[in-house]
Structure formats: C-alpha cells, structure tokens
Design a protein around this motif. Structure first.
Motif, short mmCIF file in Angstrom:
data_model
loop_
_atom_site.label_atom_id
_atom_site.label_comp_id
_atom_site.label_asym_id
_atom_site.label_seq_id
_atom_site.Cartn_x
_atom_site.Cartn_y
_atom_site.Cartn_z
N TRP A 133 -11.10 -1.56 -11.18
CA TRP A 133 -12.06 -1.96 -10.15
C TRP A 133 -11.38 -2.45 -8.88
O TRP A 133 -11.93 -2.35 -7.79
CB TRP A 133 -12.95 -3.08 -10.71
N LEU A 134 -10.18 -2.97 -9.02
CA LEU A 134 -9.45 -3.49 -7.86
C LEU A 134 -8.96 -2.39 -6.92
O LEU A 134 -8.46 -2.68 -5.83
CB LEU A 134 -8.26 -4.33 -8.32
N ALA A 135 -9.10 -1.15 -7.35
CA ALA A 135 -8.66 -0.05 -6.48
C ALA A 135 -9.49 0.02 -5.21
O ALA A 135 -8.98 0.37 -4.13
CB ALA A 135 -8.74 1.27 -7.23
N PHE A 136 -10.78 -0.35 -5.31
CA PHE A 136 -11.65 -0.21 -4.13
C PHE A 136 -11.22 -1.10 -2.97
O PHE A 136 -11.08 -0.59 -1.84
CB PHE A 136 -13.10 -0.50 -4.55
N PRO A 137 -10.99 -2.42 -3.14
CA PRO A 137 -10.49 -3.20 -2.00
C PRO A 137 -9.10 -2.78 -1.56
O PRO A 137 -8.76 -2.90 -0.37
CB PRO A 137 -10.52 -4.65 -2.50
N LEU A 138 -8.28 -2.26 -2.50
CA LEU A 138 -6.95 -1.78 -2.11
C LEU A 138 -7.05 -0.59 -1.16
O LEU A 138 -6.23 -0.44 -0.26
CB LEU A 138 -6.13 -1.41 -3.34
N TYR A 139 -8.07 0.25 -1.35
CA TYR A 139 -8.26 1.39 -0.44
C TYR A 139 -8.39 0.90 1.00
O TYR A 139 -7.76 1.44 1.93
CB TYR A 139 -9.52 2.17 -0.80
#
Length: 404
Positions: free
Chosen positions: A89-95
C-alpha cells in the motif's frame, strides 16, 4: 527546479504515508505471525527514514539529495515487502514523491520500478500472479503520473500567466508615465506660448513706454503722461492675463465651489477608490479665503489622504476644516500604523519622499504652519494652519491697494 507545492498538499501526502504505515504495522500485530517483530522494526525504520526528508532543506532543493533520500526509503520499503504483503500500500505515496522530487524521465522510471516491485512482492505473498494483483499497483501508478503531470502543467500555465500579467502591469505603468510626461511637456509648451504671447509682450511694452516717458521728461510732460497712461493700461491688461492663468491653473474641484465642498468631495472620492472610510467635518463659520490658500489646503489634504491610503494601512480617516481664532485649519487624522516623523527618508528623485517637504513649503510660502503628530502604532494627525489675515509684506494684486 522543483515544482512548488502548497503546504496542505504536502501534509496530506505525509499523513497518507503515516496512515498506511500504521495500517501495515497494525495488520502485522493482529495477524500475530512469526514475522510480526520484524515488520514492526521495519515500519519504525521506514517511518524514521521518511521523516528525515521533510526535515532536511537539501532534499527539497537538490535533486541529488532527493534521490539519495528516496533510495534509502525505497530500500527499507523493499525489505518490508519481503516480510509483509501489506507494505504494498505504501507504493502509492512513493509514486508521488518520486514524480515530484526526481527529473521527469527518472521519476517515471522509478514509478515503473516501484510498481513492478509491488506487483512482484504481492504475487509472492499470494502464491501467484493474478490480474487483480497486477492491476492495483499499475493503476495507482497511472493515476499518480496523471495527477502529478496535470498539476505541473497547471503550475506552468499559472506561472506563464503571472509573468504576462507582470509584463502587462509594467507596460501599463510605462505607458502611464509616458502619457504623464507628454502631458506635462504639452502643458509647459502651452504655458510658454501663452506667457510669451501675453505677459512677456506686455511687459516689454510697459518697459518701452516707461523709457519713452523718461526721455520725454521734463520738457514734454504731456507726452510723458500719455506714455505712462498707456503703460498703466498695459499693466492692467497683463494683470488680467495673470489672473486668468491663476484661474486656469486652480484645481477643478474648487471651480464654482467652496473649499469645504471640495474637501467633502475629496473624502467621498478617496472612500470610493480605496478600502478606507474617510469622513469630513466642518466647524466654525466659513470665511472667504484667497484662491492660493484654498489651493494649498486642498493639495495638502489630497497628499495626506494619498499617503494614508498607500502607506498607513488605516481603516478610517477624518478630515476637519475649522475656521476661527484668526486662522483656518485643515486636520487629517487616521488610525493607521503611524510612523516616526524624525526618521523620515530624505527626498530622493528615485524613491520619492517629497510629500511632507512639499506640504511644509506650501505653508511657509503662505505664512502658515504644518505640524505632524505621529508615532509607530498610534496613527497620524497632520494639521495645516493658515492665518486669515493677509501676512505683512504680502504684495497686492491691485496697484491701487498698494498705495499708502
């Protein structure tokens, strides 16, 4: 150069990352697997690594520092993915971070690599690759790219519009200055022509007639008297021309009216043009004033209200015209920020600062006084006082009045 973002947007991203990180840690505690301790340690490490970015100014101002920080955060995140599928789920803010902090192509490549890592890790935890596993991270990456690129396009358009507005404002200011200069030059030329064709010619005639009378005396007294009579006639005509110039140069607001009416209209005009409530008060019985006195008092009130509207930051002002005690007084009072009268900047052609000095000069020329009562934080009171009686030594317009 990084595209600036508003503080609310930055805080929303930080809160999103913190919330997803807390959700990952909470899920690990609820599941109670053997890797719970490792997940909690990695979540703490990832949170600490992420928190260093907003705290370091270099990350916001340097692409190289941002890349190093993102690399550290990404490395800890990849380790977290090994122990917990919820870390995906943390991939989205990392994008969003990668697209904002990295150059365009590098950022898009980093987003693609992050999405691939999320899909791979999630597939490994699920025991196989399914369309749902691939669509989630990929769709999130596409949405992030579209949102960030759209925001950057809007920002560039806004900056271009701001630049165009600044250029337009500067052009309008230059045009206004050019028009003002052209108008001033045209008025000077008009006055020069008028003075040359009337007053200068008349004074020359007077001089010639007086010389002729001087030569005729004492033998030809009748001829001398004729020359003197014609010289007096020329003087009367030139006096009428001079009075016509004075009338033409008087403020239009005084034409056919009184000083009180002109000041009342001035207050209404300033209130209409500026966020400043200006009230006018008239005290004492009105007394007739010379035109020069009315012009000087009106100009001082105009200058004072202009300074109040531009510099004082006031919400209200009062203009009072008072007659009595052998003097006429105009007082301009405001509730602005005030200033120190003893620390006024010296008048300078480049920056201005001639207002107070010009007011003092007007009052001195007419035998009056100007006082400024001001202090930082308590507003300003400007008082212009002119005597009603004609000051000693003042010349009269009519030669007959000048005789003993």
């Amino acid at each position: 150069m990084l595209t600036p973002t508003t503080r609310p947007l930055a805080w929303c991203l930080h809160l999103l990352f913190a919330g997803l990180l807390a959700l990952t840690a909470g899920r690990a505690v609820l599941d109670g697997t053997s890797s719970t301790a490792a997940v909690l340690v990695l979540c703490a490490a990832l949170g600490a690594a992420y928190a260093t970015g907003p705290a370091l100014p270099r990350v916001r101002g340097s692409r190289r520092a941002a890349a190093v920080w993102l690399g550290t955060v990404g490395a800890v995140w990849l380790v977290l993915l090994v122990f917990s599928a919820d870390g995906v789920w943390l991939a989205f803010p990392l994008y969003f971070l990668q697209l904002h902090l990295l150059p365009r192509r590098v950022g898009e490549a980093a987003v693609a690599a992050t999405a691939l890592a999320a899909i791979t890790a999630f597939s490994a935890h699920q025991g196989g690759l399914t369309p749902a596993v691939a669509i989630g991270p990929a769709l999130g990456a596409a949405v992030a790219v579209a949102v960030v690129r759209g925001y950057q396009a809007l920002y560039r358009e806004s900056e271009e519009r701001r630049r165009l507005i600044e250029e337009l404002t500067a052009t309008r200011a230059d045009l206004a200055a050019a028009q003002h200069t052209a108008g001033a030059l045209a008025e000077r030329e008009r006055l020069a022509r008028e003075i040359h064709d009337t007053l200068a010619q008349g004074l020359t005639s007077i001089q010639l007639l007086l010389r002729a009378a001087e030569r005729a005396l004492p033998e030809r007294t009748e001829a001398a008297a004729g020359h003197i009579a014609r010289a007096r006639g020329a003087a009367v005509d030139n006096l009428a021309e001079a009075r016509r110039f004075v009338a033409a140069l008087s403020p239009p607001s005084l034409a056919g009216g009184t000083l009180a009416g002109a000041l009342e209209r001035l207050c209404a005009d300033v209130s209409a043009r500026h966020p400043l409530a200006v009230r006018f008060h008239l005290t004492g019985p009105a007394a007739p004033l010379p035109t020069a006195h009315e012009v000087a008092l009106l100009r001082i009130a105009q200058s004072a209200l202009s300074n109040t509207a531009r510099h004082a930051g006031a919400s209200g002002a009062e203009v009072t015209l008072a007659h009595g005690e052998g003097a006429v007084v105009v007082e301009v009072r405001d509730d602005g920020v005030g200033f120190d009268p003893g620390r006024l900047p010296a008048p300078d052609p480049a920056t201005g600062g001639f207002g107070i000095a010009a007011m003092h000069a007007r009052m001195r020329a007419l035998g009056g006084t100007l006082t400024v009562d001001a202090a930082p934080g308590r507003g300003t009171v400007l008082t212009a006082r002119l005597p009603l009686a004609t000051p000693a030594g003042t010349t009269h317009d009519d030669p007959a009045e000048a005789r003993p």
